[in-house]
Write a protein that holds these residues in place. Sequence first.
Motif, PDB file in Angstrom:
ATOM      1  N   ILE A 183      -4.467 -13.684   7.405  1.00 31.97           N
ATOM      2  CA  ILE A 183      -4.813 -12.365   7.942  1.00 31.97           C
ATOM      3  C   ILE A 183      -6.292 -12.364   8.305  1.00 31.97           C
ATOM      4  CG2 ILE A 183      -5.179  -9.952   7.254  1.00 31.97           C
ATOM      5  CD1 ILE A 183      -2.432  -9.941   6.133  1.00 31.97           C
ATOM      6  N   HIS A 184      -6.561 -12.031   9.564  1.00 33.29           N
ATOM      7  CA  HIS A 184      -7.950 -11.992  10.017  1.00 33.29           C
ATOM      8  C   HIS A 184      -8.349 -10.625  10.546  1.00 33.29           C
ATOM      9  CE1 HIS A 184      -7.362 -16.506  10.394  1.00 33.29           C
ATOM     10  NE2 HIS A 184      -8.365 -16.382   9.564  1.00 33.29           N
ATOM     11  N   SER A 185      -7.367  -9.731  10.646  1.00 35.39           N
ATOM     12  CA  SER A 185      -7.713  -8.375  11.065  1.00 35.39           C
ATOM     13  C   SER A 185      -6.725  -7.395  10.439  1.00 35.39           C
ATOM     14  CB  SER A 185      -7.671  -8.272  12.592  1.00 35.39           C
ATOM     15  OG  SER A 185      -6.389  -8.630  13.047  1.00 35.39           O
ATOM     16  N   GLY A 186      -7.109  -6.140  10.428  1.00 31.44           N
ATOM     17  CA  GLY A 186      -6.265  -5.129   9.800  1.00 31.44           C
ATOM     18  C   GLY A 186      -6.215  -5.287   8.294  1.00 31.44           C
ATOM     19  N   PHE A 187      -7.409  -5.369   7.656  1.00 31.14           N
ATOM     20  CA  PHE A 187      -7.494  -5.635   6.219  1.00 31.14           C
ATOM     21  C   PHE A 187      -6.915  -4.511   5.368  1.00 31.14           C
ATOM     22  CE2 PHE A 187     -11.381  -8.685   6.394  1.00 31.14           C
ATOM     23  CZ  PHE A 187     -10.684  -9.474   7.293  1.00 31.14           C
ATOM     24  N   LYS A 188      -6.767  -3.356   5.990  1.00 30.78           N
ATOM     25  CA  LYS A 188      -6.258  -2.215   5.215  1.00 30.78           C
ATOM     26  C   LYS A 188      -4.866  -1.809   5.669  1.00 30.78           C
ATOM     27  CE  LYS A 188     -10.786  -0.407   4.076  1.00 30.78           C
ATOM     28  NZ  LYS A 188     -11.726   0.702   4.117  1.00 30.78           N
ATOM     29  N   LYS A 189      -4.303  -2.585   6.600  1.00 35.43           N
ATOM     30  CA  LYS A 189      -3.021  -2.160   7.168  1.00 35.43           C
ATOM     31  C   LYS A 189      -1.849  -2.953   6.610  1.00 35.43           C
ATOM     32  CE  LYS A 189      -5.178  -0.600  11.430  1.00 35.43           C
ATOM     33  NZ  LYS A 189      -5.726  -1.182  12.638  1.00 35.43           N
ATOM     34  N   ASN A 190      -1.161  -2.379   5.650  1.00 33.41           N
ATOM     35  CA  ASN A 190       0.072  -2.979   5.114  1.00 33.41           C
ATOM     36  C   ASN A 190      -0.063  -4.454   4.770  1.00 33.41           C
ATOM     37  OD1 ASN A 190       1.432  -0.550   5.645  1.00 33.41           O
ATOM     38  ND2 ASN A 190       1.684  -1.174   7.784  1.00 33.41           N
ATOM     39  N   VAL A 191      -1.188  -4.815   4.208  1.00 34.07           N
ATOM     40  CA  VAL A 191      -1.440  -6.240   4.004  1.00 34.07           C
ATOM     41  C   VAL A 191      -0.372  -6.880   3.106  1.00 34.07           C
ATOM     42  CG1 VAL A 191      -3.067  -7.927   3.091  1.00 34.07           C
ATOM     43  CG2 VAL A 191      -3.902  -5.975   4.392  1.00 34.07           C
ATOM     44  N   THR A 192      -0.019  -6.198   2.015  1.00 35.38           N
ATOM     45  CA  THR A 192       0.967  -6.764   1.097  1.00 35.38           C
ATOM     46  C   THR A 192       2.287  -7.023   1.816  1.00 35.38           C
ATOM     47  OG1 THR A 192      -0.064  -5.485  -0.662  1.00 35.38           O
ATOM     48  CG2 THR A 192       2.110  -6.410  -1.126  1.00 35.38           C
ATOM     49  N   ARG A 193       2.774  -6.017   2.514  1.00 39.09           N
ATOM     50  CA  ARG A 193       4.059  -6.130   3.215  1.00 39.09           C
ATOM     51  C   ARG A 193       4.014  -7.236   4.273  1.00 39.09           C
ATOM     52  NH1 ARG A 193       8.088  -7.416   2.822  1.00 39.09           N
ATOM     53  NH2 ARG A 193       9.556  -7.234   4.526  1.00 39.09           N
ATOM     54  N   ARG A 194       2.882  -7.292   5.006  1.00 43.03           N
ATOM     55  CA  ARG A 194       2.760  -8.321   6.054  1.00 43.03           C
ATOM     56  C   ARG A 194       2.779  -9.714   5.444  1.00 43.03           C
ATOM     57  NH1 ARG A 194      -2.678  -6.357   8.438  1.00 43.03           N
ATOM     58  NH2 ARG A 194      -2.621  -8.143   9.851  1.00 43.03           N
ATOM     59  N   LEU A 236       5.566 -14.780   4.263  1.00 45.78           N
ATOM     60  CA  LEU A 236       6.051 -15.760   3.283  1.00 45.78           C
ATOM     61  C   LEU A 236       7.555 -15.993   3.417  1.00 45.78           C
ATOM     62  CD1 LEU A 236       3.931 -14.565   0.226  1.00 45.78           C
ATOM     63  CD2 LEU A 236       3.795 -16.841   1.246  1.00 45.78           C
ATOM     64  N   GLU A 237       8.250 -14.974   3.931  1.00 52.24           N
ATOM     65  CA  GLU A 237       9.700 -15.119   4.145  1.00 52.24           C
ATOM     66  C   GLU A 237       9.995 -15.993   5.358  1.00 52.24           C
ATOM     67  OE1 GLU A 237      10.987 -11.060   4.552  1.00 52.24           O
ATOM     68  OE2 GLU A 237      10.800 -10.670   2.391  1.00 52.24           O
ATOM     69  N   ASN A 238       9.006 -16.139   6.247  1.00 49.75           N
ATOM     70  CA  ASN A 238       9.205 -16.940   7.463  1.00 49.75           C
ATOM     71  C   ASN A 238       9.404 -18.411   7.100  1.00 49.75           C
ATOM     72  OD1 ASN A 238       8.693 -18.510   9.828  1.00 49.75           O
ATOM     73  ND2 ASN A 238       7.747 -16.687  10.755  1.00 49.75           N
ATOM     74  N   PRO A 239      10.526 -19.003   7.481  1.00 51.03           N
ATOM     75  CA  PRO A 239      10.811 -20.382   7.070  1.00 51.03           C
ATOM     76  C   PRO A 239       9.789 -21.396   7.586  1.00 51.03           C
ATOM     77  CG  PRO A 239      12.382 -19.620   8.723  1.00 51.03           C
ATOM     78  CD  PRO A 239      11.610 -18.421   8.282  1.00 51.03           C
ATOM     79  N   TYR A 240       9.058 -21.048   8.606  1.00 48.42           N
ATOM     80  CA  TYR A 240       8.084 -22.009   9.157  1.00 48.42           C
ATOM     81  C   TYR A 240       6.764 -21.992   8.406  1.00 48.42           C
ATOM     82  CZ  TYR A 240      11.355 -22.723  12.914  1.00 48.42           C
ATOM     83  OH  TYR A 240      12.466 -23.045  13.611  1.00 48.42           O
ATOM     84  N   GLU A 268      -6.819  -4.925   1.116  1.00 45.74           N
ATOM     85  CA  GLU A 268      -6.113  -4.017   0.213  1.00 45.74           C
ATOM     86  C   GLU A 268      -4.753  -4.628  -0.018  1.00 45.74           C
ATOM     87  OE1 GLU A 268      -5.937   0.028   1.593  1.00 45.74           O
ATOM     88  OE2 GLU A 268      -8.102   0.282   1.324  1.00 45.74           O
ATOM     89  N   VAL A 269      -4.643  -5.448  -1.053  1.00 51.62           N
ATOM     90  CA  VAL A 269      -3.409  -6.208  -1.236  1.00 51.62           C
ATOM     91  C   VAL A 269      -2.972  -6.190  -2.697  1.00 51.62           C
ATOM     92  CG1 VAL A 269      -4.706  -8.372  -1.526  1.00 51.62           C
ATOM     93  CG2 VAL A 269      -2.309  -8.459  -0.827  1.00 51.62           C
ATOM     94  N   ASP A 270      -1.672  -6.129  -2.892  1.00 47.41           N
ATOM     95  CA  ASP A 270      -1.098  -6.229  -4.236  1.00 47.41           C
ATOM     96  C   ASP A 270      -0.775  -7.696  -4.473  1.00 47.41           C
ATOM     97  OD1 ASP A 270       0.429  -6.260  -6.520  1.00 47.41           O
ATOM     98  OD2 ASP A 270       1.470  -4.387  -6.036  1.00 47.41           O
ATOM     99  N   LEU A 271      -1.724  -8.384  -5.080  1.00 43.53           N
ATOM    100  CA  LEU A 271      -1.623  -9.830  -5.221  1.00 43.53           C
ATOM    101  C   LEU A 271      -0.426 -10.235  -6.085  1.00 43.53           C
ATOM    102  CD1 LEU A 271      -3.336 -12.021  -3.985  1.00 43.53           C
ATOM    103  CD2 LEU A 271      -4.615 -12.174  -6.106  1.00 43.53           C
ATOM    104  N   GLU A 272      -0.129  -9.371  -7.046  1.00 44.97           N
ATOM    105  CA  GLU A 272       1.012  -9.641  -7.936  1.00 44.97           C
ATOM    106  C   GLU A 272       2.302  -9.784  -7.121  1.00 44.97           C
ATOM    107  OE1 GLU A 272       2.473 -10.325 -11.684  1.00 44.97           O
ATOM    108  OE2 GLU A 272       0.373  -9.939 -11.182  1.00 44.97           O
ATOM    109  N   LYS A 273       2.492  -8.841  -6.196  1.00 42.26           N
ATOM    110  CA  LYS A 273       3.694  -8.871  -5.353  1.00 42.26           C
ATOM    111  C   LYS A 273       3.691 -10.103  -4.449  1.00 42.26           C
ATOM    112  CE  LYS A 273       5.086  -4.049  -4.871  1.00 42.26           C
ATOM    113  NZ  LYS A 273       5.050  -2.884  -3.978  1.00 42.26           N
ATOM    114  N   VAL A 274       2.518 -10.403  -3.898  1.00 42.41           N
ATOM    115  CA  VAL A 274       2.415 -11.561  -3.006  1.00 42.41           C
ATOM    116  C   VAL A 274       2.773 -12.843  -3.766  1.00 42.41           C
ATOM    117  CG1 VAL A 274       0.800 -12.968  -1.663  1.00 42.41           C
ATOM    118  CG2 VAL A 274       0.760 -10.474  -1.458  1.00 42.41           C
ATOM    119  N   MET A 275       2.268 -12.927  -5.014  1.00 46.85           N
ATOM    120  CA  MET A 275       2.569 -14.116  -5.816  1.00 46.85           C
ATOM    121  C   MET A 275       4.057 -14.208  -6.128  1.00 46.85           C
ATOM    122  SD  MET A 275      -0.492 -14.764  -8.505  1.00 46.85           S
ATOM    123  CE  MET A 275      -2.210 -14.783  -8.014  1.00 46.85           C
ATOM    124  N   GLU A 276       4.659 -13.075  -6.460  1.00 49.20           N
ATOM    125  CA  GLU A 276       6.100 -13.077  -6.752  1.00 49.20           C
ATOM    126  C   GLU A 276       6.884 -13.603  -5.555  1.00 49.20           C
ATOM    127  OE1 GLU A 276       7.743 -12.823  -9.482  1.00 49.20           O
ATOM    128  OE2 GLU A 276       5.881 -12.447 -10.576  1.00 49.20           O
TER     129      GLU A 276
END
Length: 572
Positions: free
Chosen positions: A441-452, A457-461, A480-488
Amino acid sequence: MRNREVADLLFKIADGLDLSGENFFKIRAYRKAGNVIKDLPEDIEKIYKDGNLTNIEGVGSGIAKKIEEYLTTGKMTKLEEVTKDVPESLFNLLNIRDLGPRTIHLLHKKLGVNDLQDLKKVIQNGSFSEIEGLGDKKAEKILENIKFYEERTGKDRRFTIGEVMPMVEEILANLKKSKSVKRFSTAGSLRRMKETVGDIDILIETAHSEKAIKEFISFPEIKKVLEAGKTKVSVMLKDIDIQMDIRVLPAESYGAALLYFTGSKDHNVKLRGLAIKKGLKINEYGVFKKEKMVAGKSEKEIYNLLGMDFIPPELRENRGEVELALEGKLPDLIDYNDIKGNLHTHTKYSDGKNSIKELASFAKDFGYSYLGITDHSAQAAYANGLKEDDLKKQIDEIDALNENLKDFRILKGTESDILPDGSLDFKDEILEKLDFVIGAIHSGFKKNVTRRMEKALENPYLTILAHPTGRLISSRVGYEVDLEKVMEKAKEEKKILEINAYYDRLDLNEFNAREANEKGIKLCISTDAHNFDMFKWMNLGVGIARRAWIPSNSVINTYVLADLLNIIKRNG
DNA sequence: GCCGTTTTCGGCCCGACTGTTTTCAGTCG
């Protein structure tokens, strides 16, 4: 995490008590509790809710009550009491070098000094020097330090480890040339590879201390000599205005001094406590039984004497390493020379300085056996990101180069932007042609970062998620990211998280990296290199990984090529 | 204020350097 917040309040109480001339040990108790809480990996609020506050080292019933009060009501009565009689401006004076709480207290009581202006006034009108215990020299020194304080941010300023490394390397090179210096080493937080350092510690072994000191203080990197004794010299360095302390040692004490000055303080206090129980005393000169020195030449000798394994400097934070060393159960850490390749690099195609061929040749000479090329994607227009056609051209160029390379392979990759909707910046047809894909992520640091990030991560590539928190140590808090969710999600999708070793990122940081490793997530240490020179930052990444207790086999670029390809191959 | 395999009192990590004194306190690491 409110640990830092709580710790700062305890520090403030300690400072306030200090400025009121309170009992020394009471003050130290607050400071100690603050230090432990500051570095706790667990959240203090959770510890409180679990009823475990007094299990924290240095926290007894008194301090626990104050923490509870703060966490539940948002205030701490003790702090209000302490600060009632101490003007806020008096706290600021603590930032002036050589001016400590005792003197400030004295000046406040006897001369009514309340702030910096008052302090300057009493020095200038001579009343400062008339106080018993103070004098003209002290006055002059303080006046000079006030200037320093006003010019800069004060004595608590910290520097990123990468900021100070170039200067340190120059000085180490000078020492290497010196005929009077036999051995030398960095110590302190620099040797422990902390992400920031407050000062630089260097130890030297010499048989001619006077000569060595004279030589040292004439190094061109030195701006000002702060003090110069027979065994200790403090100087201020040019350009970055950081303090450097040099200790001069005889051979028999080198290990003891290295241990002492490497710290951390908490680690050393722990060791000394253990030593006392064995009837031993440890100081920077050695280990003593009564008057007799029983160890000191090397750190290993001292650890072994205390009945434990050698503890690597990066672990010395009193986070359980001493207990494990006593049981012979220290983790098997990744080592600085375990790395076999750099997998996040940029070339002239986007915002890098070198061609693919140049970078590959350098990486090979650097001792690596593979290199991942990951230029930016089109969305990163500021970095001259690649369009699809550019990437195709690059793929062909790498294929051609690989045909002529022996014992080395260039891997085809990209650092694709993660778009606002969480998709990657290239079509699947071209991603398919690559060996691996970094998403960032290089832009939109506050925009749905966790979801994005989760979607990416779901992308097979996608293979690796770059700089997962987006922070810059010296200037930016990050996404603005929920790192716990990203790690899961990373764990679920078996994706790799990056430790970006660029000195101002170090992202994941040591705590996040340790958490990721404990969850079983594989990591990749990369330098995000935009030129040859930046390969050297890899050591900072390894340092962070060592501080995070990470073993070699948890980091993908320690694997030989065949195994690496197996791990990063899409779809398992 | 914390802490305990010399436990509920009496300790608390240790030493260099400096400036002030002439034996020590303050500051720093």
